[in-house]
Scaffold this motif. Sequence first.
Motif, PDB file in Angstrom:
ATOM      1  N   PRO A  17      47.311  35.646  51.592  1.00  0.00           N
ATOM      2  CA  PRO A  17      46.309  36.620  52.042  1.00  0.00           C
ATOM      3  C   PRO A  17      46.524  38.018  51.469  1.00  0.00           C
ATOM      4  CG  PRO A  17      47.831  36.124  53.828  1.00  0.00           C
ATOM      5  CD  PRO A  17      48.119  35.162  52.735  1.00  0.00           C
ATOM      6  N   MET A  18      47.784  38.414  51.251  1.00  0.00           N
ATOM      7  CA  MET A  18      48.026  39.756  50.719  1.00  0.00           C
ATOM      8  C   MET A  18      47.622  39.858  49.256  1.00  0.00           C
ATOM      9  SD  MET A  18      48.819  41.546  53.227  1.00  0.00           S
ATOM     10  CE  MET A  18      49.106  43.053  52.308  1.00  0.00           C
ATOM     11  N   ILE A  19      47.685  38.761  48.513  1.00  0.00           N
ATOM     12  CA  ILE A  19      47.169  38.767  47.140  1.00  0.00           C
ATOM     13  C   ILE A  19      45.660  38.991  47.161  1.00  0.00           C
ATOM     14  CG2 ILE A  19      46.756  37.306  45.122  1.00  0.00           C
ATOM     15  CD1 ILE A  19      49.508  36.071  45.586  1.00  0.00           C
ATOM     16  N   LEU A  20      44.974  38.355  48.104  1.00  0.00           N
ATOM     17  CA  LEU A  20      43.531  38.570  48.240  1.00  0.00           C
ATOM     18  C   LEU A  20      43.223  40.004  48.659  1.00  0.00           C
ATOM     19  CD1 LEU A  20      42.421  35.250  50.006  1.00  0.00           C
ATOM     20  CD2 LEU A  20      42.132  35.903  47.603  1.00  0.00           C
ATOM     21  N   VAL A  21      44.039  40.564  49.552  1.00  0.00           N
ATOM     22  CA  VAL A  21      43.850  41.958  49.957  1.00  0.00           C
ATOM     23  C   VAL A  21      44.009  42.887  48.754  1.00  0.00           C
ATOM     24  CG1 VAL A  21      44.868  43.845  51.284  1.00  0.00           C
ATOM     25  CG2 VAL A  21      44.498  41.620  52.365  1.00  0.00           C
ATOM     26  N   ALA A  22      45.021  42.623  47.929  1.00  0.00           N
ATOM     27  CA  ALA A  22      45.246  43.456  46.747  1.00  0.00           C
ATOM     28  C   ALA A  22      44.079  43.360  45.771  1.00  0.00           C
ATOM     29  CB  ALA A  22      46.545  43.045  46.067  1.00  0.00           C
ATOM     30  N   GLN A  23      43.513  42.170  45.628  1.00  0.00           N
ATOM     31  CA  GLN A  23      42.416  41.981  44.681  1.00  0.00           C
ATOM     32  C   GLN A  23      41.098  42.542  45.198  1.00  0.00           C
ATOM     33  OE1 GLN A  23      42.534  37.724  44.194  1.00  0.00           O
ATOM     34  NE2 GLN A  23      44.058  37.805  42.537  1.00  0.00           N
ATOM     35  N   ASN A  24      40.830  42.366  46.495  1.00  0.00           N
ATOM     36  CA  ASN A  24      39.513  42.704  47.031  1.00  0.00           C
ATOM     37  C   ASN A  24      39.445  44.063  47.710  1.00  0.00           C
ATOM     38  OD1 ASN A  24      38.673  40.108  46.250  1.00  0.00           O
ATOM     39  ND2 ASN A  24      39.295  39.235  48.212  1.00  0.00           N
ATOM     40  N   ASN A  25      40.579  44.575  48.195  1.00  0.00           N
ATOM     41  CA  ASN A  25      40.547  45.812  48.965  1.00  0.00           C
ATOM     42  C   ASN A  25      41.320  46.937  48.293  1.00  0.00           C
ATOM     43  OD1 ASN A  25      42.048  47.488  51.413  1.00  0.00           O
ATOM     44  ND2 ASN A  25      39.886  47.096  51.823  1.00  0.00           N
ATOM     45  N   TRP A  26      42.517  46.665  47.854  1.00  0.00           N
ATOM     46  CA  TRP A  26      43.345  47.726  47.277  1.00  0.00           C
ATOM     47  C   TRP A  26      42.798  48.241  45.950  1.00  0.00           C
ATOM     48  CZ3 TRP A  26      49.017  45.649  48.193  1.00  0.00           C
ATOM     49  CH2 TRP A  26      49.276  45.678  49.576  1.00  0.00           C
ATOM     50  N   SER A  27      41.902  47.492  45.323  1.00  0.00           N
ATOM     51  CA  SER A  27      41.308  47.934  44.060  1.00  0.00           C
ATOM     52  C   SER A  27      40.076  48.797  44.264  1.00  0.00           C
ATOM     53  CB  SER A  27      40.933  46.709  43.211  1.00  0.00           C
ATOM     54  OG  SER A  27      40.004  45.879  43.909  1.00  0.00           O
ATOM     55  N   THR A  28      39.707  49.079  45.531  1.00  0.00           N
ATOM     56  CA  THR A  28      38.533  49.888  45.826  1.00  0.00           C
ATOM     57  C   THR A  28      38.946  51.284  46.281  1.00  0.00           C
ATOM     58  OG1 THR A  28      38.444  49.216  48.161  1.00  0.00           O
ATOM     59  CG2 THR A  28      37.329  47.791  46.558  1.00  0.00           C
ATOM     60  N   GLU A  29      37.954  52.195  46.321  1.00  0.00           N
ATOM     61  CA  GLU A  29      38.224  53.562  46.771  1.00  0.00           C
ATOM     62  C   GLU A  29      38.686  53.569  48.224  1.00  0.00           C
ATOM     63  OE1 GLU A  29      35.820  57.828  47.373  1.00  0.00           O
ATOM     64  OE2 GLU A  29      34.785  56.041  46.643  1.00  0.00           O
ATOM     65  N   GLN A  30      38.091  52.708  49.038  1.00  0.00           N
ATOM     66  CA  GLN A  30      38.408  52.698  50.463  1.00  0.00           C
ATOM     67  C   GLN A  30      39.816  52.190  50.736  1.00  0.00           C
ATOM     68  OE1 GLN A  30      35.451  50.760  52.847  1.00  0.00           O
ATOM     69  NE2 GLN A  30      36.775  50.568  54.635  1.00  0.00           N
ATOM     70  N   GLY A  31      40.306  51.268  49.932  1.00  0.00           N
ATOM     71  CA  GLY A  31      41.611  50.667  50.204  1.00  0.00           C
ATOM     72  C   GLY A  31      42.674  50.997  49.186  1.00  0.00           C
ATOM     73  N   GLY A  32      42.419  51.989  48.316  1.00  0.00           N
ATOM     74  CA  GLY A  32      43.375  52.311  47.267  1.00  0.00           C
ATOM     75  C   GLY A  32      44.701  52.829  47.763  1.00  0.00           C
ATOM     76  N   HIS A  33      44.732  53.246  49.044  1.00  0.00           N
ATOM     77  CA  HIS A  33      45.983  53.770  49.605  1.00  0.00           C
ATOM     78  C   HIS A  33      46.939  52.646  50.002  1.00  0.00           C
ATOM     79  CE1 HIS A  33      43.432  52.730  53.015  1.00  0.00           C
ATOM     80  NE2 HIS A  33      44.545  52.538  53.697  1.00  0.00           N
ATOM     81  N   GLY A  34      46.486  51.385  50.013  1.00  0.00           N
ATOM     82  CA  GLY A  34      47.288  50.284  50.521  1.00  0.00           C
ATOM     83  C   GLY A  34      48.663  50.143  49.904  1.00  0.00           C
ATOM     84  N   PRO A  35      48.776  50.093  48.561  1.00  0.00           N
ATOM     85  CA  PRO A  35      50.116  49.945  47.961  1.00  0.00           C
ATOM     86  C   PRO A  35      51.044  51.101  48.299  1.00  0.00           C
ATOM     87  CG  PRO A  35      48.391  49.432  46.364  1.00  0.00           C
ATOM     88  CD  PRO A  35      47.700  50.011  47.559  1.00  0.00           C
ATOM     89  N   ILE A  36      50.489  52.324  48.361  1.00  0.00           N
ATOM     90  CA  ILE A  36      51.314  53.493  48.687  1.00  0.00           C
ATOM     91  C   ILE A  36      51.839  53.374  50.114  1.00  0.00           C
ATOM     92  CG2 ILE A  36      51.326  56.005  48.932  1.00  0.00           C
ATOM     93  CD1 ILE A  36      49.134  56.112  46.824  1.00  0.00           C
ATOM     94  N   VAL A  37      50.959  52.997  51.033  1.00  0.00           N
ATOM     95  CA  VAL A  37      51.361  52.862  52.428  1.00  0.00           C
ATOM     96  C   VAL A  37      52.401  51.753  52.580  1.00  0.00           C
ATOM     97  CG1 VAL A  37      50.558  52.187  54.732  1.00  0.00           C
ATOM     98  CG2 VAL A  37      49.214  53.784  53.358  1.00  0.00           C
ATOM     99  N   LEU A  38      52.201  50.637  51.895  1.00  0.00           N
ATOM    100  CA  LEU A  38      53.145  49.532  52.002  1.00  0.00           C
ATOM    101  C   LEU A  38      54.518  49.928  51.462  1.00  0.00           C
ATOM    102  CD1 LEU A  38      53.688  46.579  52.720  1.00  0.00           C
ATOM    103  CD2 LEU A  38      52.900  45.957  50.426  1.00  0.00           C
ATOM    104  N   ALA A  39      54.550  50.579  50.300  1.00  0.00           N
ATOM    105  CA  ALA A  39      55.835  50.961  49.698  1.00  0.00           C
ATOM    106  C   ALA A  39      56.558  51.995  50.551  1.00  0.00           C
ATOM    107  CB  ALA A  39      55.600  51.495  48.289  1.00  0.00           C
ATOM    108  N   THR A  40      55.865  53.039  50.959  1.00  0.00           N
ATOM    109  CA  THR A  40      56.506  54.076  51.775  1.00  0.00           C
ATOM    110  C   THR A  40      56.853  53.545  53.158  1.00  0.00           C
ATOM    111  OG1 THR A  40      54.291  54.894  52.382  1.00  0.00           O
ATOM    112  CG2 THR A  40      55.422  56.000  50.566  1.00  0.00           C
ATOM    113  N   GLY A  41      56.039  52.621  53.678  1.00  0.00           N
ATOM    114  CA  GLY A  41      56.333  52.039  54.986  1.00  0.00           C
ATOM    115  C   GLY A  41      57.586  51.179  54.963  1.00  0.00           C
TER     116      GLY A  41
END
Length: 269
Positions: A8-32
């Motif tokens: 599911p996280m691969i799908l999140v990265a492909q469908n959400n983290w690549s958009t303006e709305q979800g671009g913060h996801g990798p940053i939040v995950l790494a810092t978290g």
Amino acid sequence: MLAMVLPPMILVAQNNWSTEQGGHGPIVLATGLWLLAREYRSSRGLEERGNLLLGLVALALFLAAFIVLGITGILELQVVAMYGALIAGAYLLVGARMLRAVWFPIFYMAFALPPPDTVVATLTNPVKIAISQGAVSLLHAFGYPVGSSGVVIQIAQYELFVAAACSGLNSLITLSAIGLFYVYLRHRSDTRALILMSLLVVPVAILANFIRVLILILLTYYVSEAAAQGFLHDFAGIVTFAAALGTMMALEALYSRVTARKPEVVLHG
């Protein structure tokens, strides 16, 4: 755990983290993850086995929900069930005391998960309409030939859709996550500051987006509709986000300065 988390996280990265709305996801995950490791190390000694029955029941419920939601294809809710299962497993391994000690990283990393679109639309659509109407009223008071009709802002011969003008509200989650992360690092032991700064995140984001809408309307009027919807549209979003984050830091610095002042003690002999 990897078999449950990775697909599911691969799908999140492909469908959400690549958009303006979800671009913060990798940053939040790494810092978290970094913050979680840091808080866990500082809280060593609090580990204890969680209640076996309670933990297994919670884990079973979240896993069942994860499977059902995966079959139905509701990714946003499936990753929530996945996260709940991870927390239930952590409770079984390290207990409630440790989870309370690392509560903020657990809460913070939830921002990396995509919220349901219906929830985002329900929360932001009334705000978008209010922002656009406020911007139109302000510019009309200054004599600009501007008006609004439904989801369309009209200025001179140009039309601007409210959804496009107010797309900066998509950064609300990003600003909230980064703002909370910054405030927590600065005031992790000051609950009052953490709550106060958290409450200021949403008003600051709304004010920043109001200014962004004004800029886009004026760009449309003075330059062209194509310019306002092209590069300058994205540039205005970056500038507005930076300004909002800077405002949060300035408010935090002001709070720190005010609270750091100690009242003078006057002795009367």
